[in-house]
Enzyme design. Structure first.
Site, PDB file in Angstrom:
ATOM      1  N   LYS A 123      -1.186 -13.349   2.836  1.00 22.84           N
ATOM      2  CA  LYS A 123      -0.842 -14.590   3.550  1.00 22.84           C
ATOM      3  C   LYS A 123      -1.412 -14.576   4.957  1.00 22.84           C
ATOM      4  CE  LYS A 123       2.181 -12.332   6.312  1.00 22.84           C
ATOM      5  NZ  LYS A 123       2.056 -12.150   7.740  1.00 22.84           N
ATOM      6  N   GLY A 179      -2.296  -4.762   7.980  1.00 20.14           N
ATOM      7  CA  GLY A 179      -3.303  -5.657   8.556  1.00 20.14           C
ATOM      8  C   GLY A 179      -2.749  -6.968   9.046  1.00 20.14           C
ATOM      9  N   ASP A 182       8.766 -10.917   4.437  1.00 18.45           N
ATOM     10  CA  ASP A 182       7.617 -11.663   3.912  1.00 18.45           C
ATOM     11  C   ASP A 182       7.537 -11.653   2.388  1.00 18.45           C
ATOM     12  OD1 ASP A 182       6.756 -12.284   6.458  1.00 18.45           O
ATOM     13  OD2 ASP A 182       5.286 -10.661   6.562  1.00 18.45           O
TER      14      ASP A 182
HETATM   15  P1  ATP Z   1       3.298  -7.924   7.435  1.00 18.43           P
HETATM   16  O1  ATP Z   1       2.229  -8.902   7.780  1.00 18.43           O
HETATM   17  O2  ATP Z   1       4.208  -8.404   6.327  1.00 18.43           O
HETATM   18  O3  ATP Z   1       3.997  -7.333   8.594  1.00 18.43           O
HETATM   19  P2  ATP Z   1       1.253  -5.995   6.998  1.00 18.43           P
HETATM   20  O4  ATP Z   1       0.241  -6.727   6.197  1.00 18.43           O
HETATM   21  O5  ATP Z   1       1.012  -5.814   8.457  1.00 18.43           O
HETATM   22  O6  ATP Z   1       2.630  -6.699   6.736  1.00 18.43           O
HETATM   23  P3  ATP Z   1       1.565  -4.061   4.917  1.00 18.43           P
HETATM   24  O7  ATP Z   1       0.258  -3.546   4.479  1.00 18.43           O
HETATM   25  O8  ATP Z   1       2.217  -5.079   4.073  1.00 18.43           O
HETATM   26  O9  ATP Z   1       1.441  -4.577   6.413  1.00 18.43           O
HETATM   27  O10 ATP Z   1       2.571  -2.838   5.070  1.00 18.43           O
HETATM   28  C1  ATP Z   1       3.068  -2.324   6.271  1.00 18.43           C
HETATM   29  C2  ATP Z   1       3.475  -0.836   6.108  1.00 18.43           C
HETATM   30  O11 ATP Z   1       4.233  -0.649   4.905  1.00 18.43           O
HETATM   31  C3  ATP Z   1       2.266   0.059   5.987  1.00 18.43           C
HETATM   32  O12 ATP Z   1       2.042   0.674   7.225  1.00 18.43           O
HETATM   33  C4  ATP Z   1       2.609   1.085   4.931  1.00 18.43           C
HETATM   34  O13 ATP Z   1       2.826   2.358   5.477  1.00 18.43           O
HETATM   35  C5  ATP Z   1       3.910   0.598   4.292  1.00 18.43           C
HETATM   36  N1  ATP Z   1       3.748   0.388   2.831  1.00 18.43           N
HETATM   37  C6  ATP Z   1       4.598   0.776   1.884  1.00 18.43           C
HETATM   38  N2  ATP Z   1       4.184   0.396   0.671  1.00 18.43           N
HETATM   39  C7  ATP Z   1       3.032  -0.256   0.836  1.00 18.43           C
HETATM   40  C8  ATP Z   1       2.112  -0.875  -0.055  1.00 18.43           C
HETATM   41  N3  ATP Z   1       2.311  -0.917  -1.373  1.00 18.43           N
HETATM   42  N4  ATP Z   1       1.033  -1.451   0.481  1.00 18.43           N
HETATM   43  C9  ATP Z   1       0.844  -1.456   1.818  1.00 18.43           C
HETATM   44  N5  ATP Z   1       1.665  -0.876   2.701  1.00 18.43           N
HETATM   45  C10 ATP Z   1       2.762  -0.273   2.221  1.00 18.43           C
END
Ligand code: ATP
Length: 303
Positions: A9, A98, A137
């Protein structure tokens, strides 16, 4: 085997309310699901395991009970009193940490895949309630499309959106911690408390964004894009400002930090604009992916 898919998203609008006593913030956000998705294959097994494939380097990811996909599967098993397990294979396309909700997409797709594989048949409302327990989210990854999120971002109402928007994403080589970016926002607001208006406890989504989405007008949406987490993310990683600038010099209508960063999202006027931008940013050796939005939420691809 059950194959499920859920989207990453972008927050086209994100306002963060004042810090609450419980340490969290209310937000007002407009989410859009984009065509960069996580593909999850669930196989029958006696216990719970997860492995990753695809273009994203997943070597840093824990594959134990802390992984969001395993947490989703075990939560559903507990709720439905299911005694077996599952072997999950995730083809990852959304960058880790990310700011595009990749982990949330894994959790949403896993709930749906396991519900089908195990025949637990909980139904949409109960799966959405489990999604909410897994993270702010996760419900949006489940419903997809375009939606307004309030509260922690998980109180959702669908928003009308016309047509397809063209996005170009520049991935960073590092991740950013969402809680750390929120802490930086609070520090910034403390430092500048004298100069800025008091922060509302319950922010609202500007009507400009809703109008732009409803009209399917990328120029209007470009003007209305807003992210309160952008300033703190740039404060923590100043080099991202040059990435935004480079995109805007190469035809993007606007560039912004996606969620809590570090991914930079660019909105293009049309497909040609997006392709040109992709070429220009790739030439600058950035890791670039093109996507469109809105797309579906979590769904079963085959079973
Ligand atoms: P958001 O935008 O919802 O804050 P994000 O995209 O910044 O999320 P994600 O990749 O969804 O970050 O995940 C954040 C943290 O969750 C990562 O640093 C990771 O250590 C942990 N994590 C646990 N399981 C997963 C997974 N299946 N994929 C990605 N990260 C994961």
């Amino acid at each position: 085997m059950v194959h499920a898919r859920a989207p990453g998203k972008i927050n086209v609008f994100l306002k963060v309310g004042a810090l609450l006593e419980d340490g969290y913030h209310d937000v007002a956000t407009a989410y859009q699901a984009v065509s960069l998705s996580e593909d999850i294959r669930a196989y029958p097994a006696d216990d719970f395991s997860v492995s990753f494939t695809g273009p994203i380097d997943t070597s840093s990811l824990a594959v134990d009970g802390s992984n969001l996909a395993i947490r989703a599967a075990t939560l559903l098993a507990r709720k439905a009193d299911f005694r077996g397990g599952v072997r999950l294979e995730i083809e990852k396309h959304v960058p880790i940490a990310g700011g595009m909700g990749g982990g949330s997409a894994d959790a949403a797709a896993t709930l749906l895949a396991c519900d089908t594989l195990w025949g637990t048949d909980l139904g949409r409302d109960e799966l959405l309630e489990l999604a909410r327990q897994l993270g702010a989210d996760v419900p949006f990854a489940f419903i997809g499309g375009t939606a307004i999120g309030t509260g922690r971002g998980d109180e959702l109402s669908p928003a009308l959106a016309k047509g397809q928007f063209q996005w170009v994403f520049a991935f960073a080589e590092f991740g950013m911690s969402t809680p750390e970016v929120y802490r930086e926002l609070d520090r910034h607001r403390d430092r500048h408390a004298q100069d800025i208006f008091p922060v509302e406890a319950q922010p609202h989504v500007d009507t400009d964004v809703l109008h732009a989405l409803r009209a399917g007008d990328p120029r209007r949406l470009a003007e209305a894009l807003h992210n309160d987490l952008q300033a703190p993310a740039l404060h923590l990683e100043p080099e991202l400002a040059a990435v935004i600038e480079l995109g805007e010099e190469n035809g993007a209508l606007a560039g912004m930090i996606s969620g809590s960063g570090p991914t930079v999202a660019f909105l293009a006027a049309d497909l040609d604009g997006a392709l040109e931008l992709q070429i220009a940013l790739s030439a600058a050796r950035l890791n670039v992916v093109r996507a469109t939005g809105p797309v579906h939420g979590a769904r079963i691809v085959s079973s």
